[in-house]
Design an enzyme around this catalytic site. Structure first.
Site, PDB file in Angstrom:
ATOM      1  N   ASP A  10       0.848  -1.193   0.000  1.00  0.00           N
ATOM      2  CA  ASP A  10       0.000   0.000   0.000  1.00  0.00           C
ATOM      3  C   ASP A  10       0.881   1.240   0.000  1.00  0.00           C
ATOM      4  O   ASP A  10       2.025   1.192   0.461  1.00  0.00           O
ATOM      5  CB  ASP A  10      -0.852   0.044   1.285  1.00  0.00           C
ATOM      6  CG  ASP A  10      -2.055  -0.900   1.234  1.00  0.00           C
ATOM      7  OD1 ASP A  10      -2.370  -1.424   0.159  1.00  0.00           O
ATOM      8  OD2 ASP A  10      -2.675  -1.089   2.302  1.00  0.00           O
TER       9      ASP A  10
ATOM     10  N   ARG B 144      -1.519  -0.668  -8.525  1.00  0.00           N
ATOM     11  CA  ARG B 144      -2.888  -0.283  -8.169  1.00  0.00           C
ATOM     12  C   ARG B 144      -2.909   1.247  -8.227  1.00  0.00           C
ATOM     13  O   ARG B 144      -2.131   1.905  -7.544  1.00  0.00           O
ATOM     14  CB  ARG B 144      -3.242  -0.743  -6.766  1.00  0.00           C
ATOM     15  CG  ARG B 144      -4.599  -0.213  -6.302  1.00  0.00           C
ATOM     16  CD  ARG B 144      -4.771  -0.264  -4.790  1.00  0.00           C
ATOM     17  NE  ARG B 144      -4.799  -1.614  -4.269  1.00  0.00           N
ATOM     18  CZ  ARG B 144      -4.433  -1.918  -3.014  1.00  0.00           C
ATOM     19  NH1 ARG B 144      -3.991  -0.983  -2.197  1.00  0.00           N
ATOM     20  NH2 ARG B 144      -4.486  -3.153  -2.592  1.00  0.00           N
TER      21      ARG B 144
HETATM   22  P1  FDA Z   1     -14.337   9.579  -3.730  1.00  0.00           P
HETATM   23  O1  FDA Z   1     -14.489   9.351  -2.271  1.00  0.00           O
HETATM   24  O2  FDA Z   1     -13.360  10.580  -4.220  1.00  0.00           O
HETATM   25  O3  FDA Z   1     -15.747   9.908  -4.320  1.00  0.00           O
HETATM   26  C1  FDA Z   1     -15.919  10.383  -5.671  1.00  0.00           C
HETATM   27  C2  FDA Z   1     -17.331  10.105  -6.133  1.00  0.00           C
HETATM   28  O4  FDA Z   1     -17.501   8.692  -6.261  1.00  0.00           O
HETATM   29  C3  FDA Z   1     -18.416  10.549  -5.178  1.00  0.00           C
HETATM   30  O5  FDA Z   1     -18.724  11.896  -5.334  1.00  0.00           O
HETATM   31  C4  FDA Z   1     -19.539   9.625  -5.574  1.00  0.00           C
HETATM   32  O6  FDA Z   1     -20.144  10.068  -6.767  1.00  0.00           O
HETATM   33  C5  FDA Z   1     -18.809   8.325  -5.873  1.00  0.00           C
HETATM   34  N1  FDA Z   1     -18.729   7.476  -4.661  1.00  0.00           N
HETATM   35  C6  FDA Z   1     -17.680   7.326  -3.848  1.00  0.00           C
HETATM   36  N2  FDA Z   1     -17.960   6.470  -2.846  1.00  0.00           N
HETATM   37  C7  FDA Z   1     -19.225   6.086  -3.034  1.00  0.00           C
HETATM   38  C8  FDA Z   1     -20.118   5.228  -2.344  1.00  0.00           C
HETATM   39  N3  FDA Z   1     -19.736   4.576  -1.244  1.00  0.00           N
HETATM   40  N4  FDA Z   1     -21.366   5.067  -2.849  1.00  0.00           N
HETATM   41  C9  FDA Z   1     -21.775   5.729  -3.944  1.00  0.00           C
HETATM   42  N5  FDA Z   1     -20.980   6.561  -4.636  1.00  0.00           N
HETATM   43  C10 FDA Z   1     -19.727   6.742  -4.203  1.00  0.00           C
HETATM   44  N6  FDA Z   1      -5.227   5.333  -0.790  1.00  0.00           N
HETATM   45  C11 FDA Z   1      -3.931   5.507  -0.499  1.00  0.00           C
HETATM   46  O7  FDA Z   1      -3.490   6.623  -0.248  1.00  0.00           O
HETATM   47  N7  FDA Z   1      -3.079   4.431  -0.461  1.00  0.00           N
HETATM   48  C12 FDA Z   1      -3.498   3.172  -0.761  1.00  0.00           C
HETATM   49  O8  FDA Z   1      -2.700   2.232  -0.731  1.00  0.00           O
HETATM   50  C13 FDA Z   1      -4.877   2.983  -1.095  1.00  0.00           C
HETATM   51  N8  FDA Z   1      -5.380   1.754  -1.397  1.00  0.00           N
HETATM   52  C14 FDA Z   1      -6.671   1.646  -1.850  1.00  0.00           C
HETATM   53  C15 FDA Z   1      -7.164   0.406  -2.269  1.00  0.00           C
HETATM   54  C16 FDA Z   1      -8.436   0.308  -2.806  1.00  0.00           C
HETATM   55  C17 FDA Z   1      -8.930  -1.015  -3.296  1.00  0.00           C
HETATM   56  C18 FDA Z   1      -9.269   1.465  -2.914  1.00  0.00           C
HETATM   57  C19 FDA Z   1     -10.627   1.405  -3.535  1.00  0.00           C
HETATM   58  C20 FDA Z   1      -8.799   2.671  -2.450  1.00  0.00           C
HETATM   59  C21 FDA Z   1      -7.525   2.778  -1.898  1.00  0.00           C
HETATM   60  N9  FDA Z   1      -7.060   3.986  -1.404  1.00  0.00           N
HETATM   61  C22 FDA Z   1      -5.731   4.109  -1.086  1.00  0.00           C
HETATM   62  C23 FDA Z   1      -8.010   5.092  -1.129  1.00  0.00           C
HETATM   63  C24 FDA Z   1      -8.117   6.073  -2.285  1.00  0.00           C
HETATM   64  O9  FDA Z   1      -6.903   6.768  -2.425  1.00  0.00           O
HETATM   65  C25 FDA Z   1      -9.255   7.078  -2.059  1.00  0.00           C
HETATM   66  O10 FDA Z   1      -9.005   7.805  -0.895  1.00  0.00           O
HETATM   67  C26 FDA Z   1     -10.621   6.450  -1.936  1.00  0.00           C
HETATM   68  O11 FDA Z   1     -10.786   5.360  -2.825  1.00  0.00           O
HETATM   69  C27 FDA Z   1     -11.720   7.514  -2.250  1.00  0.00           C
HETATM   70  O12 FDA Z   1     -11.668   7.933  -3.582  1.00  0.00           O
HETATM   71  P2  FDA Z   1     -12.704   7.385  -4.671  1.00  0.00           P
HETATM   72  O13 FDA Z   1     -12.145   7.632  -6.019  1.00  0.00           O
HETATM   73  O14 FDA Z   1     -12.981   5.962  -4.396  1.00  0.00           O
HETATM   74  O15 FDA Z   1     -14.053   8.163  -4.459  1.00  0.00           O
END
Ligand code: FDA
Length: 283
Positions: free
Chosen positions: A109, A160
């Site tokens: 990670d 990733r």
């Molecule tokens: P974000 O929270 O930015 O949301 C963007 C939009 O997506 C929202 O406005 C909504 O439209 C939709 N959405 C998001 N969540 C939703 C929900 N629950 N239901 C419905 N809609 C939703 N970070 C890091 O720094 N180091 C790491 O090693 C990892 N590892 C990691 C593994 C995996 C498998 C994942 C999925 C994520 C990580 N992360 C991580 C975390 C990552 O950096 C990030 O903080 C989160 O995934 C949040 O960003 P998103 O793009 O997922 O959606």
């Protein structure tokens, strides 16, 4: 004061591996793979880091014995990065020896930006020695990712891609969501073009749809990459992706040291706070 685990239950599978096994099985039964994370970070004592390595080794063995479709995700600060880089590397290699023997996989990670360079350095050495058994995470919000992504893609690293979860200053990371999404798309394209099997880690529909459309137009088959999401979030979307023929993996965290992970989930999305409040006030 120890907070009750019930608060974190939505985002954290369980406090022990034994309680986590049935949850992994259920996820696997729906055609989704898992990457298992024993929660914890910033270990300061060698004895704790040594114990952690032993627990991770037991985990790899138990996953293998139970026939679970699961790899593991680790944090280098759990393996002693704050104590000494060489010591941390030795611990990682120790773990990778077993992962190689079991034909398994360890994902490193990515943590806060103070650790990015050390993490990439250790990863590169590990990749040279253990190849397909080790992968890394790259965060789209970091300015330095412009340089890191092409370099690691050229090496053929297993990456990733995520947005980035830590609070970083403007000098280090993009702050605006639209800029982060733009960067994410650009890096996803590079990874899809240059690496064998990129992992697209996001819950964001805009990015998921971008990857679906881009791979369709570029004739990149659905088995050349996978979507990854965090445990407890967007389960229906994941199931739909699998029905549509995409590969999917859920990051399943477990363990007693769940607070920092839990806090990051609350900070990144206000809806997550509402879920927790509902849990607190449910009779
Ligand atoms: P974000 O929270 O930015 O949301 C963007 C939009 O997506 C929202 O406005 C909504 O439209 C939709 N959405 C998001 N969540 C939703 C929900 N629950 N239901 C419905 N809609 C939703 N970070 C890091 O720094 N180091 C790491 O090693 C990892 N590892 C990691 C593994 C995996 C498998 C994942 C999925 C994520 C990580 N992360 C991580 C975390 C990552 O950096 C990030 O903080 C989160 O995934 C949040 O960003 P998103 O793009 O997922 O959606």
């Amino acid at each position: 004061m120890k907070l009750p685990f019930a608060l974190a239950r939505r985002f954290v599978a369980a406090e022990t591996f034994e309680e986590t096994i049935p949850k992994i099985k259920t996820i696997n039964e729906s055609g989704i793979k898992v990457t298992l994370d024993l929660l914890g970070e910033n270990v300061k004592e060698k004895t704790t880091a040594d114990d952690t390595v032993q627990i991770y080794k037991q985990l790899l063995n138990k996953i293998h014995e139970a026939g679970l479709k699961s790899t593991i995700s680790i944090k280098l600060t759990m393996l002693g990065m704050d104590i000494d880089q060489e010591y941390c590397k030795k611990n990682l290699f120790d773990l990778l020896e077993l992962a190689e023997k079991l034909n398994s996989f360890v994902r490193i990670d990515m943590e806060a930006s103070d650790y990015t360079q050390q993490t990439i350095d250790i990863f590169k050495e590990a990749f040279e020695k253990y190849g397909k058994h080790v992968g890394i995470v790259i965060q789209a919000y970091l300015h330095r990712t412009k340089k890191d992504i092409p370099e690691l893609a050229e090496l053929g690293a297993d990456i990733r891609l995520c947005k980035g979860a830590y609070k970083e200053p403007e000098s280090v990371a993009l702050q605006d969501m639209e800029d982060i999404r733009k960067a994410f798309k650009q890096y996803a394209k590079i990874l899809l073009e240059k690496t064998d099997y990129p992992r697209i880690a996001t819950h964001d529909d805009e990015l998921i749809n971008f990857v679906k459309n881009y791979t369709k137009t570029e004739n990149i088959s659905k088995d050349r990459f996978e979507f990854q999401m965090l445990y407890g979030l967007r389960e229906e979307t994941m199931e739909q992706l699998v029905k549509d023929g995409y590969n999917a993996r859920i990051y399943v965290p477990y363990g007693t040291m769940w607070f920092p992970y839990f806090k990051r989930r609350l900070m990144e999305r206000k809806e997550n706070i509402f879920f927790v409040l509902k849990t607190m006030f449910k009779k």
